[in-house]
Structures are given as C-alpha cells and as structure tokens.
Design an enzyme around this catalytic site. Sequence first.
Site, PDB file in Angstrom:
ATOM      1  N   ASP A  64     -51.152  62.198 -65.866  1.00 26.58           N
ATOM      2  CA  ASP A  64     -50.750  61.242 -66.597  1.00 26.58           C
ATOM      3  C   ASP A  64     -51.530  61.887 -68.124  1.00 26.58           C
ATOM      4  OD1 ASP A  64     -50.179  59.394 -68.712  1.00 26.58           O
ATOM      5  OD2 ASP A  64     -50.999  57.800 -67.366  1.00 26.58           O
ATOM      6  N   VAL A  65     -50.653  62.521 -69.218  1.00 21.99           N
ATOM      7  CA  VAL A  65     -51.336  62.984 -70.272  1.00 21.99           C
ATOM      8  C   VAL A  65     -52.010  62.192 -71.286  1.00 21.99           C
ATOM      9  CG1 VAL A  65     -50.113  65.222 -70.160  1.00 21.99           C
ATOM     10  CG2 VAL A  65     -49.326  63.194 -71.549  1.00 21.99           C
ATOM     11  N   ASN A  91     -45.711  70.164 -73.311  1.00 22.76           N
ATOM     12  CA  ASN A  91     -44.164  69.755 -73.563  1.00 22.76           C
ATOM     13  C   ASN A  91     -44.164  68.267 -73.279  1.00 22.76           C
ATOM     14  OD1 ASN A  91     -41.313  69.978 -73.301  1.00 22.76           O
ATOM     15  ND2 ASN A  91     -42.046  69.751 -71.143  1.00 22.76           N
ATOM     16  N   TYR A 159     -40.705  58.393 -82.973  1.00 18.08           N
ATOM     17  CA  TYR A 159     -40.374  59.812 -82.394  1.00 18.08           C
ATOM     18  C   TYR A 159     -40.804  60.619 -83.620  1.00 18.08           C
ATOM     19  CZ  TYR A 159     -38.637  63.721 -80.023  1.00 18.08           C
ATOM     20  OH  TYR A 159     -38.370  65.242 -79.114  1.00 18.08           O
ATOM     21  N   LYS A 163     -43.620  63.510 -83.991  1.00 18.57           N
ATOM     22  CA  LYS A 163     -43.560  65.071 -84.204  1.00 18.57           C
ATOM     23  C   LYS A 163     -43.935  65.458 -85.522  1.00 18.57           C
ATOM     24  CE  LYS A 163     -41.771  65.638 -79.976  1.00 18.57           C
ATOM     25  NZ  LYS A 163     -42.564  66.261 -78.917  1.00 18.57           N
TER      26      LYS A 163
END
Length: 254
Positions: A64-65, A91, A159, A163
């Site tokens: 789990d990042v 990713n 989002y 980014k």
Amino acid sequence: MTHTPSPQIALVTGAGSGIGRAVALGLLDDGWRVVLAGRRAEPLQTLAVEAEARGQAALAVPTDVTDPASVEALFGTIEKTFGRLDLLFNNAGVNAPAVPMDELPLDKWFSVINTNVTGVYLCARAAFGLMRRQAPQGGRIINNGSISAHTPRPFSAPYTASKHAVSGLTKALALDGRPFHIVASQIDIGNALTELSERMTRGVLQANGTVATEPMMDARHVADAVRHIAALPLSTNVLNMTVMASAMPFVGRG
C-alpha cells in the site's frame, strides 16, 4: 573473456493491471528483474507466475503506497533480495468521481492525494535513499504524470491537483538527484486504454458541456516509451514526455 553485466533491478508500482502491468511485461522482455508492487496480491502473483513460465524474474510484493510502513517493508525486501534498485516506475494512482467539487466527499480528495502525491513521494523517497547509498551509486525514477498535469478535464480538481504536484516533485528529484547520479523523468499519458479508462470509449464530459467519445491508444505504446527512457544511460535523461492518442482533445482542449 567477455563480462556479462548483472541484470538490472526495476520496481513497478500499480503493477497488477493496466499501464503498470504493461510496463512490467515490457521491462521483463528487456531482461530486467522486476519487483511488482500493488495493493492486490492475486494479480501480482499471477504476473510473477507468467514471468517465471517464460524464464523471466519477477517478485510480487503486495504494498500500500499510502502507508509508510508498507513502503518501508517493500524497499527492505528489495534491498535484502537484490542489494540495489536501478529503476522505479512510480505508477500507482487513483481518480475521483467527476462531480462538482462541492459535491465530492472529502474522503475521495484524501484518497487521491494520499495515493497520487504522498504515495509517489514515499516511493521516490525510499528509492532515492537506496540509490544514493548503493554501489555503484545512482538510478532512474520515472513518475507517471498525466495530461492533467498540464490542463484539467471538467470536475477533476483532485486528480489535476495531484498530477501538478507530481510535476513539481519530478523536477525536484531531477535537481536533488544530480550529485548522486539519480535522474528523474515524468511521462504524461493521454487516453491509454486500460480497465479503468475503458469507460471513456462510451463518452467523456467535455469543457463545453457535451459528452463525446475520445480516441484511445494501446497501453503497450506507453510501455514502449517507458522502456526507451529506462534503457538510456544515466548521463542522458528525458525529463518530460507526453504519450497520447493522436486525435484526443488535448491540444485545443477547452
């Protein structure tokens, strides 16, 4: 006698499906030993078994990042197993429902930021530390950005913000990594066809309020782009690359 270099070690997060899986398969075909990280153990293990059947080397490590302890355990496994890391493809990412921001539950905001920003940072931080202390020193970090790192779609504030943050982190990594032979890249992807993006083939909300279908591209072309960057010597870098379906509404969006 010709010296054969040891296989290089790569880590792909979000490797169980979509772009992560395509990139992992491409790196395996190029002779990398690939560590497969993701939240779901089953698709990681399936991919590792497929690789083994082809005589390739893949190690599945459910991770789990967003959890610092989970990321620390992942990199502990990499260092213990291989002693080094040459490539991180950062990713793993999530999105949020396309609704006006005042209608979006706050837990969706935190989910996107925790995965797309904090998760990317935690993995980059751990990779940076390992690449800095290993011998020979150095390595490459490739962050998965997005077309949204440049301009938003309607109702995409979480989002898009995440980014844009990745873009800043990539530049900071590229700068801070210079003394340690650590290079950083960002690949901004537009309309790669995966399980998550398949819905876009049925129509996407446009800036003028209409809903329109958009051209898509095969995820293997993204994998090919990552493979190209990964094959470069550390003396050469692609800082930013945009890979997109040619006719998608990005240039001229809005």
